[in-house]
Write an enzyme that holds these catalytic residues in place. Structure first.
Site, PDB file in Angstrom:
ATOM      1  N   GLU A   1      55.487  31.458  56.452  1.00  0.00           N
ATOM      2  CA  GLU A   1      55.660  32.879  56.117  1.00  0.00           C
ATOM      3  C   GLU A   1      55.906  33.072  54.623  1.00  0.00           C
ATOM      4  O   GLU A   1      56.443  34.085  54.186  1.00  0.00           O
ATOM      5  CB  GLU A   1      56.782  33.484  56.977  1.00  0.00           C
ATOM      6  CG  GLU A   1      56.566  33.263  58.475  1.00  0.00           C
ATOM      7  CD  GLU A   1      56.147  34.497  59.272  1.00  0.00           C
ATOM      8  OE1 GLU A   1      56.511  35.602  58.888  1.00  0.00           O
ATOM      9  OE2 GLU A   1      55.449  34.332  60.299  1.00  0.00           O
TER      10      GLU A   1
ATOM     11  N   HIS B   1      63.575  35.884  58.520  1.00  0.00           N
ATOM     12  CA  HIS B   1      63.204  35.135  57.307  1.00  0.00           C
ATOM     13  C   HIS B   1      64.493  34.801  56.561  1.00  0.00           C
ATOM     14  O   HIS B   1      65.458  35.573  56.613  1.00  0.00           O
ATOM     15  CB  HIS B   1      62.327  35.968  56.363  1.00  0.00           C
ATOM     16  CG  HIS B   1      60.961  36.261  56.885  1.00  0.00           C
ATOM     17  ND1 HIS B   1      60.376  37.510  56.806  1.00  0.00           N
ATOM     18  CD2 HIS B   1      60.057  35.467  57.489  1.00  0.00           C
ATOM     19  CE1 HIS B   1      59.165  37.463  57.326  1.00  0.00           C
ATOM     20  NE2 HIS B   1      58.952  36.243  57.756  1.00  0.00           N
TER      21      HIS B   1
ATOM     22  N   CYS C   1      61.547  41.857  50.291  1.00  0.00           N
ATOM     23  CA  CYS C   1      60.302  41.700  51.067  1.00  0.00           C
ATOM     24  C   CYS C   1      59.121  42.288  50.329  1.00  0.00           C
ATOM     25  O   CYS C   1      57.993  41.837  50.473  1.00  0.00           O
ATOM     26  CB  CYS C   1      60.395  42.445  52.394  1.00  0.00           C
ATOM     27  SG  CYS C   1      61.698  41.915  53.470  1.00  0.00           S
TER      28      CYS C   1
END
Ligand code: SUG
Length: 448
Positions: free
Chosen positions: A177, A252, A371
Protein backbone atom coordinates in the site's frame (compact mmCIF):
# COMPACT_ATOMS: atom_id res chain seq x y z
CA UNK A 1 24.91 15.45 -4.54
CA UNK A 2 25.18 18.24 -1.98
CA UNK A 3 22.65 18.01 0.82
CA UNK A 4 21.77 21.68 0.60
CA UNK A 5 20.25 21.28 -2.85
CA UNK A 6 17.62 18.68 -1.97
CA UNK A 7 14.08 19.38 -0.88
CA UNK A 8 11.13 17.42 0.35
CA UNK A 9 8.38 18.08 -2.18
CA UNK A 10 4.87 17.21 -1.06
CA UNK A 11 2.74 16.02 -4.00
CA UNK A 12 -0.94 16.29 -3.06
CA UNK A 13 -3.57 14.22 -4.84
CA UNK A 14 -6.28 16.30 -6.49
CA UNK A 15 -9.63 14.82 -5.46
CA UNK A 16 -11.44 13.26 -8.43
CA UNK A 17 -14.79 14.18 -9.92
CA UNK A 18 -16.58 11.08 -8.62
CA UNK A 19 -15.61 11.45 -4.95
CA UNK A 20 -18.38 9.53 -3.18
CA UNK A 21 -19.20 7.52 -0.10
CA UNK A 22 -19.74 3.86 -0.94
CA UNK A 23 -18.44 2.21 2.24
CA UNK A 24 -15.90 0.20 0.23
CA UNK A 25 -13.00 -0.21 2.65
CA UNK A 26 -13.43 -2.94 5.24
CA UNK A 27 -11.29 -2.06 8.26
CA UNK A 28 -11.45 1.67 7.54
CA UNK A 29 -13.89 2.94 10.15
CA UNK A 30 -14.69 6.29 8.49
CA UNK A 31 -15.43 4.66 5.12
CA UNK A 32 -17.84 2.22 6.79
CA UNK A 33 -19.50 4.92 8.93
CA UNK A 34 -20.14 7.30 6.04
CA UNK A 35 -21.10 4.73 3.38
CA UNK A 36 -24.35 5.74 1.68
CA UNK A 37 -24.07 9.45 2.44
CA UNK A 38 -24.04 12.23 -0.15
CA UNK A 39 -20.60 13.65 -0.92
CA UNK A 40 -19.48 16.95 -2.40
CA UNK A 41 -16.70 16.41 -4.96
CA UNK A 42 -16.36 20.17 -5.44
CA UNK A 43 -15.88 20.87 -1.74
CA UNK A 44 -13.53 17.90 -1.44
CA UNK A 45 -11.29 19.13 -4.24
CA UNK A 46 -11.29 22.71 -2.97
CA UNK A 47 -10.49 21.62 0.61
CA UNK A 48 -7.50 19.66 -0.69
CA UNK A 49 -6.29 22.55 -2.83
CA UNK A 50 -6.56 24.99 0.08
CA UNK A 51 -4.32 22.80 2.17
CA UNK A 52 -1.76 22.48 -0.61
CA UNK A 53 -1.79 26.22 -1.29
CA UNK A 54 -1.49 27.12 2.41
CA UNK A 55 1.64 24.96 2.67
CA UNK A 56 3.03 26.52 -0.46
CA UNK A 57 2.43 29.96 1.00
CA UNK A 58 4.38 28.91 4.10
CA UNK A 59 7.36 28.50 1.77
CA UNK A 60 7.24 24.71 1.43
CA UNK A 61 7.74 22.89 -1.88
CA UNK A 62 4.31 21.79 -2.98
CA UNK A 63 3.08 19.97 -6.08
CA UNK A 64 -0.02 18.11 -7.23
CA UNK A 65 -0.90 14.73 -8.74
CA UNK A 66 -3.93 14.41 -11.02
CA UNK A 67 -6.92 12.14 -10.32
CA UNK A 68 -7.91 9.18 -12.50
CA UNK A 69 -10.71 8.39 -14.91
CA UNK A 70 -13.81 7.07 -13.12
CA UNK A 71 -15.96 5.12 -13.52
CA UNK A 72 -13.22 2.95 -14.96
CA UNK A 73 -14.94 1.32 -17.91
CA UNK A 74 -11.99 -0.95 -18.90
CA UNK A 75 -12.28 -2.62 -15.46
CA UNK A 76 -16.02 -3.09 -15.88
CA UNK A 77 -15.47 -4.64 -19.31
CA UNK A 78 -12.86 -7.02 -17.80
CA UNK A 79 -15.53 -8.12 -15.35
CA UNK A 80 -17.87 -9.06 -18.19
CA UNK A 81 -20.12 -6.01 -18.50
CA UNK A 82 -20.35 -5.62 -22.25
CA UNK A 83 -21.74 -2.99 -24.56
CA UNK A 84 -20.97 -1.28 -27.84
CA UNK A 85 -20.91 2.06 -26.03
CA UNK A 86 -19.44 2.84 -22.62
CA UNK A 87 -22.84 4.12 -21.45
CA UNK A 88 -24.28 0.64 -22.08
CA UNK A 89 -21.47 -0.98 -20.04
CA UNK A 90 -22.28 1.37 -17.15
CA UNK A 91 -26.03 0.66 -17.43
CA UNK A 92 -25.37 -3.10 -17.40
CA UNK A 93 -23.13 -2.86 -14.35
CA UNK A 94 -25.64 -0.59 -12.60
CA UNK A 95 -28.37 -3.13 -13.17
CA UNK A 96 -26.49 -6.36 -12.47
CA UNK A 97 -23.89 -5.38 -9.84
CA UNK A 98 -24.23 -1.83 -8.47
CA UNK A 99 -21.51 -2.55 -5.89
CA UNK A 100 -19.02 -3.18 -8.71
CA UNK A 101 -20.04 0.04 -10.44
CA UNK A 102 -19.48 1.84 -7.10
CA UNK A 103 -16.03 0.27 -6.79
CA UNK A 104 -15.12 1.24 -10.37
CA UNK A 105 -16.31 4.79 -9.58
CA UNK A 106 -14.28 5.38 -6.41
CA UNK A 107 -12.02 8.44 -6.40
CA UNK A 108 -9.66 6.62 -4.02
CA UNK A 109 -6.54 7.52 -6.04
CA UNK A 110 -6.71 10.93 -4.28
CA UNK A 111 -4.93 9.28 -1.31
CA UNK A 112 -1.57 9.40 -3.00
CA UNK A 113 0.28 8.22 0.10
CA UNK A 114 -0.80 4.86 -1.33
CA UNK A 115 0.33 5.61 -4.88
CA UNK A 116 3.94 4.44 -4.56
CA UNK A 117 7.02 3.89 -2.42
CA UNK A 118 9.85 6.24 -3.30
CA UNK A 119 13.50 5.88 -2.31
CA UNK A 120 15.50 9.04 -2.96
CA UNK A 121 18.84 9.01 -4.79
CA UNK A 122 20.81 9.38 -1.53
CA UNK A 123 19.67 5.96 -0.29
CA UNK A 124 20.09 3.82 -3.39
CA UNK A 125 23.09 1.92 -4.75
CA UNK A 126 22.95 3.58 -8.19
CA UNK A 127 22.34 7.12 -6.91
CA UNK A 128 18.97 7.33 -8.69
CA UNK A 129 15.52 7.87 -7.24
CA UNK A 130 13.55 4.60 -7.31
CA UNK A 131 9.76 4.50 -7.61
CA UNK A 132 7.46 1.49 -7.19
CA UNK A 133 3.73 2.08 -7.66
CA UNK A 134 1.80 0.19 -4.98
CA UNK A 135 -0.16 -2.84 -6.26
CA UNK A 136 -3.03 -2.04 -3.83
CA UNK A 137 -4.20 -5.61 -4.33
CA UNK A 138 -6.06 -5.96 -1.04
CA UNK A 139 -9.14 -4.04 -2.25
CA UNK A 140 -10.64 -4.27 -5.74
CA UNK A 141 -11.55 -0.58 -5.96
CA UNK A 142 -7.92 0.37 -5.26
CA UNK A 143 -6.33 -2.37 -7.38
CA UNK A 144 -7.53 -0.46 -10.47
CA UNK A 145 -5.17 2.43 -9.74
CA UNK A 146 -1.58 1.22 -10.43
CA UNK A 147 -1.42 1.26 -14.27
CA UNK A 148 -2.53 4.90 -14.54
CA UNK A 149 -0.51 5.84 -11.45
CA UNK A 150 2.58 4.41 -13.14
CA UNK A 151 1.97 6.45 -16.30
CA UNK A 152 1.41 9.66 -14.31
CA UNK A 153 4.60 9.15 -12.28
CA UNK A 154 6.62 8.45 -15.45
CA UNK A 155 5.25 11.63 -17.04
CA UNK A 156 6.26 13.76 -14.06
CA UNK A 157 9.52 12.07 -13.05
CA UNK A 158 10.76 11.63 -16.57
CA UNK A 159 14.50 12.24 -16.62
CA UNK A 160 17.07 9.51 -16.19
CA UNK A 161 17.71 10.31 -12.53
CA UNK A 162 14.51 8.29 -11.84
CA UNK A 163 14.01 4.53 -12.08
CA UNK A 164 10.43 3.31 -12.43
CA UNK A 165 9.65 -0.23 -11.30
CA UNK A 166 6.59 -2.35 -12.01
CA UNK A 167 4.16 -2.71 -9.10
CA UNK A 168 4.87 -5.93 -7.16
CA UNK A 169 3.08 -9.02 -8.48
CA UNK A 170 -0.55 -9.09 -7.37
CA UNK A 171 -1.54 -11.66 -4.75
CA UNK A 172 -1.97 -11.25 -1.03
CA UNK A 173 1.61 -12.39 -0.35
CA UNK A 174 2.91 -9.13 -1.83
CA UNK A 175 0.12 -6.83 -0.75
CA UNK A 176 1.61 -3.33 -0.90
CA UNK A 177 0.00 0.00 0.00
CA UNK A 178 2.94 2.28 -0.69
CA UNK A 179 4.29 5.24 1.23
CA UNK A 180 1.53 5.06 3.86
CA UNK A 181 3.65 2.30 5.42
CA UNK A 182 7.06 3.76 4.63
CA UNK A 183 8.98 6.54 6.38
CA UNK A 184 12.42 7.96 5.79
CA UNK A 185 14.68 9.35 8.50
CA UNK A 186 17.75 11.46 7.70
CA UNK A 187 19.91 14.33 8.90
CA UNK A 188 19.30 16.29 5.66
CA UNK A 189 17.01 15.34 2.81
CA UNK A 190 19.95 15.02 0.45
CA UNK A 191 22.11 12.78 2.66
CA UNK A 192 21.80 9.01 3.10
CA UNK A 193 18.80 8.12 5.23
CA UNK A 194 17.21 5.16 6.97
CA UNK A 195 14.13 3.69 5.33
CA UNK A 196 11.52 2.37 7.73
CA UNK A 197 8.97 -0.16 6.43
CA UNK A 198 5.97 -1.08 8.57
CA UNK A 199 3.91 -4.19 7.79
CA UNK A 200 0.79 -5.75 9.26
CA UNK A 201 1.60 -9.38 8.48
CA UNK A 202 4.91 -11.25 8.04
CA UNK A 203 3.04 -14.35 6.79
CA UNK A 204 4.76 -16.62 9.33
CA UNK A 205 2.41 -19.25 10.68
CA UNK A 206 2.96 -18.50 14.33
CA UNK A 207 2.92 -14.71 14.18
CA UNK A 208 0.28 -12.65 15.88
CA UNK A 209 -2.10 -10.95 13.49
CA UNK A 210 -5.28 -8.89 13.67
CA UNK A 211 -8.48 -10.86 14.21
CA UNK A 212 -11.14 -8.41 13.06
CA UNK A 213 -9.73 -6.39 10.16
CA UNK A 214 -7.22 -7.27 7.42
CA UNK A 215 -3.53 -6.39 7.49
CA UNK A 216 -2.93 -4.63 4.18
CA UNK A 217 0.88 -4.63 4.00
CA UNK A 218 3.10 -7.72 4.13
CA UNK A 219 6.75 -8.06 5.11
CA UNK A 220 7.64 -9.89 1.84
CA UNK A 221 6.27 -6.88 -0.07
CA UNK A 222 8.48 -4.49 1.93
CA UNK A 223 11.55 -6.69 1.41
CA UNK A 224 10.96 -6.90 -2.35
CA UNK A 225 10.76 -3.11 -2.60
CA UNK A 226 13.97 -2.65 -0.58
CA UNK A 227 15.74 -5.12 -2.94
CA UNK A 228 14.40 -3.46 -6.09
CA UNK A 229 15.39 -0.02 -4.86
CA UNK A 230 18.96 -1.10 -4.12
CA UNK A 231 18.82 -0.07 -0.46
CA UNK A 232 21.67 -0.82 1.92
CA UNK A 233 20.27 -3.47 4.29
CA UNK A 234 22.12 -1.86 7.22
CA UNK A 235 20.00 1.24 6.67
CA UNK A 236 16.61 -0.44 6.41
CA UNK A 237 14.38 -1.19 9.41
CA UNK A 238 11.23 -3.34 9.30
CA UNK A 239 8.61 -3.23 12.03
CA UNK A 240 5.32 -4.97 12.64
CA UNK A 241 2.21 -2.95 13.37
CA UNK A 242 0.40 -3.71 16.58
CA UNK A 243 -2.51 -6.02 15.57
CA UNK A 244 -4.61 -4.35 18.27
CA UNK A 245 -4.23 -1.06 16.37
CA UNK A 246 -5.29 -2.63 13.05
CA UNK A 247 -8.37 -4.05 14.78
CA UNK A 248 -9.18 -0.54 16.06
CA UNK A 249 -9.18 0.81 12.48
CA UNK A 250 -5.50 1.53 11.85
CA UNK A 251 -5.44 0.09 8.32
CA UNK A 252 -2.18 1.90 7.42
CA UNK A 253 0.76 2.83 9.64
CA UNK A 254 0.25 6.50 8.75
CA UNK A 255 -2.96 6.42 10.79
CA UNK A 256 -0.92 5.87 13.96
CA UNK A 257 2.62 7.21 13.35
CA UNK A 258 4.40 9.87 11.31
CA UNK A 259 8.10 10.59 10.94
CA UNK A 260 10.31 13.18 9.34
CA UNK A 261 14.08 13.78 9.43
CA UNK A 262 15.04 12.66 12.94
CA UNK A 263 11.63 12.75 14.61
CA UNK A 264 9.10 9.94 15.06
CA UNK A 265 5.69 10.93 16.42
CA UNK A 266 3.65 7.84 17.28
CA UNK A 267 1.01 6.30 19.51
CA UNK A 268 2.04 4.00 22.34
CA UNK A 269 0.24 1.10 20.61
CA UNK A 270 1.47 1.73 17.06
CA UNK A 271 4.07 -1.06 16.95
CA UNK A 272 4.19 -4.60 18.25
CA UNK A 273 7.58 -4.01 19.88
CA UNK A 274 8.38 -0.32 20.38
CA UNK A 275 11.67 -0.85 22.22
CA UNK A 276 12.99 -2.94 19.31
CA UNK A 277 11.84 -0.33 16.77
CA UNK A 278 13.73 2.40 18.62
CA UNK A 279 16.91 0.38 19.09
CA UNK A 280 16.98 -0.60 15.41
CA UNK A 281 16.24 2.91 14.12
CA UNK A 282 18.90 4.50 16.34
CA UNK A 283 21.46 1.92 15.34
CA UNK A 284 20.71 2.21 11.59
CA UNK A 285 20.86 6.01 11.72
CA UNK A 286 23.91 6.03 13.98
CA UNK A 287 22.25 8.66 16.11
CA UNK A 288 19.40 8.94 18.59
CA UNK A 289 16.08 9.93 17.00
CA UNK A 290 13.63 12.11 18.88
CA UNK A 291 10.55 10.07 19.81
CA UNK A 292 7.30 11.70 20.79
CA UNK A 293 5.12 8.89 22.06
CA UNK A 294 1.48 9.57 22.85
CA UNK A 295 0.34 7.41 25.78
CA UNK A 296 -2.89 5.43 25.41
CA UNK A 297 -3.92 6.93 28.75
CA UNK A 298 -3.93 10.42 27.14
CA UNK A 299 -5.35 9.48 23.71
CA UNK A 300 -7.08 6.13 23.23
CA UNK A 301 -6.69 4.18 19.99
CA UNK A 302 -10.33 5.02 19.25
CA UNK A 303 -9.71 8.76 19.65
CA UNK A 304 -6.56 8.53 17.54
CA UNK A 305 -8.61 6.91 14.75
CA UNK A 306 -11.57 9.30 15.11
CA UNK A 307 -9.36 12.39 15.02
CA UNK A 308 -6.60 11.10 12.68
CA UNK A 309 -4.08 12.81 14.97
CA UNK A 310 -1.21 10.83 13.46
CA UNK A 311 -2.32 11.17 9.85
CA UNK A 312 -0.54 14.46 10.00
CA UNK A 313 2.39 16.13 8.29
CA UNK A 314 5.61 17.02 10.10
CA UNK A 315 7.06 19.96 8.20
CA UNK A 316 10.22 22.00 8.32
CA UNK A 317 8.92 25.48 7.56
CA UNK A 318 11.64 27.68 6.02
CA UNK A 319 12.78 30.43 8.33
CA UNK A 320 11.28 28.76 11.40
CA UNK A 321 13.15 26.52 13.77
CA UNK A 322 11.46 23.33 14.89
CA UNK A 323 8.74 21.35 13.21
CA UNK A 324 5.17 22.28 12.30
CA UNK A 325 2.42 19.68 12.57
CA UNK A 326 -0.45 19.78 10.05
CA UNK A 327 -3.51 17.97 11.37
CA UNK A 328 -7.15 17.59 10.30
CA UNK A 329 -9.79 19.84 11.89
CA UNK A 330 -11.28 16.79 13.62
CA UNK A 331 -8.34 17.02 16.08
CA UNK A 332 -9.97 20.14 17.52
CA UNK A 333 -13.25 18.32 18.02
CA UNK A 334 -12.01 15.25 19.89
CA UNK A 335 -11.42 16.53 23.44
CA UNK A 336 -8.53 14.25 24.47
CA UNK A 337 -6.65 14.99 21.25
CA UNK A 338 -7.16 18.74 21.39
CA UNK A 339 -5.91 18.84 24.99
CA UNK A 340 -2.91 16.74 24.02
CA UNK A 341 -2.05 19.03 21.10
CA UNK A 342 -2.28 22.16 23.22
CA UNK A 343 0.18 20.63 25.69
CA UNK A 344 2.42 19.46 22.86
CA UNK A 345 2.58 22.93 21.33
CA UNK A 346 3.52 24.48 24.66
CA UNK A 347 5.89 21.68 25.70
CA UNK A 348 9.59 21.05 25.41
CA UNK A 349 9.88 19.18 22.12
CA UNK A 350 10.56 20.02 18.51
CA UNK A 351 6.90 20.44 17.46
CA UNK A 352 6.34 24.15 17.99
CA UNK A 353 3.17 24.82 15.99
CA UNK A 354 0.00 22.89 15.10
CA UNK A 355 -2.00 23.85 11.99
CA UNK A 356 -5.59 22.61 11.67
CA UNK A 357 -7.13 22.09 8.20
CA UNK A 358 -10.69 21.35 7.17
CA UNK A 359 -10.47 18.19 5.05
CA UNK A 360 -13.84 16.80 6.10
CA UNK A 361 -14.84 15.45 2.69
CA UNK A 362 -11.72 13.28 2.46
CA UNK A 363 -11.72 12.47 6.18
CA UNK A 364 -15.19 10.94 5.87
CA UNK A 365 -13.62 8.25 3.70
CA UNK A 366 -10.64 7.78 6.02
CA UNK A 367 -8.14 10.13 4.37
CA UNK A 368 -6.40 12.91 6.30
CA UNK A 369 -3.55 15.32 5.46
CA UNK A 370 -0.90 12.58 5.29
CA UNK A 371 -3.03 10.31 3.07
CA UNK A 372 -3.40 13.13 0.58
CA UNK A 373 0.31 13.60 0.05
CA UNK A 374 3.24 11.70 -1.45
CA UNK A 375 6.68 12.90 -0.38
CA UNK A 376 9.45 13.04 -2.94
CA UNK A 377 12.94 14.27 -2.14
CA UNK A 378 14.07 16.25 -5.19
CA UNK A 379 17.07 18.33 -6.19
CA UNK A 380 16.65 21.74 -7.80
CA UNK A 381 17.74 20.13 -11.03
CA UNK A 382 15.15 17.34 -10.86
CA UNK A 383 12.49 19.99 -10.25
CA UNK A 384 13.53 22.27 -13.09
CA UNK A 385 14.01 19.38 -15.52
CA UNK A 386 10.45 18.12 -15.09
CA UNK A 387 8.38 19.20 -18.07
CA UNK A 388 5.19 18.73 -16.11
CA UNK A 389 3.51 21.82 -14.70
CA UNK A 390 2.71 20.30 -11.32
CA UNK A 391 4.72 22.47 -8.92
CA UNK A 392 2.28 24.79 -7.23
CA UNK A 393 2.54 28.53 -7.71
CA UNK A 394 -0.17 31.14 -7.55
CA UNK A 395 -1.01 30.80 -11.28
CA UNK A 396 -1.38 27.00 -11.12
CA UNK A 397 -3.40 27.25 -7.91
CA UNK A 398 -5.81 29.71 -9.57
CA UNK A 399 -6.02 27.58 -12.73
CA UNK A 400 -6.84 24.49 -10.66
CA UNK A 401 -9.48 26.34 -8.65
CA UNK A 402 -11.18 27.50 -11.85
CA UNK A 403 -10.93 24.04 -13.33
CA UNK A 404 -12.65 22.55 -10.26
CA UNK A 405 -15.36 25.26 -10.23
CA UNK A 406 -16.04 24.63 -13.90
CA UNK A 407 -16.21 20.83 -13.93
CA UNK A 408 -17.09 19.42 -10.50
CA UNK A 409 -20.53 18.55 -9.18
CA UNK A 410 -21.68 20.02 -5.89
CA UNK A 411 -23.09 16.69 -4.73
CA UNK A 412 -23.07 12.98 -5.51
CA UNK A 413 -25.56 10.63 -3.85
CA UNK A 414 -25.04 6.86 -4.23
CA UNK A 415 -27.85 6.68 -6.80
CA UNK A 416 -26.07 9.25 -9.01
CA UNK A 417 -23.32 6.77 -9.88
CA UNK A 418 -25.58 5.19 -12.53
CA UNK A 419 -25.64 8.48 -14.47
CA UNK A 420 -23.59 7.97 -17.68
CA UNK A 421 -22.97 11.73 -17.86
CA UNK A 422 -20.51 11.37 -14.98
CA UNK A 423 -18.12 9.54 -17.28
CA UNK A 424 -18.41 12.21 -19.97
CA UNK A 425 -17.90 14.99 -17.41
CA UNK A 426 -14.89 13.21 -15.94
CA UNK A 427 -13.20 12.60 -19.32
CA UNK A 428 -13.79 16.17 -20.48
CA UNK A 429 -12.30 17.56 -17.27
CA UNK A 430 -9.29 15.20 -17.25
CA UNK A 431 -8.49 15.91 -20.88
CA UNK A 432 -8.32 19.59 -19.99
CA UNK A 433 -6.33 18.87 -16.82
CA UNK A 434 -3.69 16.78 -18.58
CA UNK A 435 -3.06 19.74 -20.90
CA UNK A 436 -3.03 22.20 -18.01
CA UNK A 437 -0.45 20.06 -16.19
CA UNK A 438 1.46 19.24 -19.38
CA UNK A 439 1.63 15.51 -18.64
CA UNK A 440 0.70 14.21 -22.09
CA UNK A 441 -1.67 11.26 -22.55
CA UNK A 442 -1.90 9.16 -19.39
CA UNK A 443 -5.54 8.04 -19.28
CA UNK A 444 -7.03 4.95 -20.92
CA UNK A 445 -9.54 7.08 -22.81
CA UNK A 446 -6.66 9.11 -24.28
CA UNK A 447 -4.62 6.06 -25.25
CA UNK A 448 -7.25 3.80 -26.83
O1 SUG B 1 -7.76 2.77 1.15
N1 SUG B 1 -10.51 4.90 1.55
C1 SUG B 1 -9.08 4.72 1.48
C2 SUG B 1 -8.38 5.67 2.43
C3 SUG B 1 -6.90 5.65 2.24
C4 SUG B 1 -6.18 6.45 3.27
N2 SUG B 1 -4.80 6.47 3.01
C5 SUG B 1 -3.82 6.46 3.93
N3 SUG B 1 -4.04 6.14 5.18
N4 SUG B 1 -2.62 6.70 3.55
C6 SUG B 1 -8.68 3.29 1.80
O2 SUG B 1 -9.29 2.69 2.69
C7 SUG B 1 -12.82 4.59 0.86
C8 SUG B 1 -13.63 4.59 -0.41
C9 SUG B 1 -15.10 4.39 -0.15
O3 SUG B 1 -15.47 3.75 0.82
O4 SUG B 1 -15.92 4.87 -0.98
C10 SUG B 1 -11.34 4.37 0.64
O5 SUG B 1 -10.94 3.74 -0.32
Amino acid sequence: MSSGSAWEVNFDGIVGLTHNYAGLSFGNVASADHGGETSSPKQAALQGLEKAWALSEMGLRQAVLPPQERPHVPSLRRLGFAGSRDAVVIANAAQQAPHLLAAASSASCMWVANAATISPFADTDDGKTHITPANLCSMFHRSIEPPTTGRVLRAIFADDSFVHHQPLPAGTQFSDEGAANHTRFCADYGSAGVEFFVYGDDLNRDSVRPSKFPARQTLPACEAIARNHGLDSARVVYAQQNPQAIDAGVFHNDVIAVGNRSLLFHHELAFLDTAKVRAELNSALGAELEYIEVPAASVSLQDAVRSYLFNSQLLQVPGQGGTALVVPGECEEVGSVHRYLQELEAGDNSIHKVHYFNLRQSMNNGGGPACLRLRVVMTDRQITESRARVFLDEALYQDLRHWVEKHYRDAIAPADLVDPNLLVECRTALDELSQLLNIGSVYDFQLN
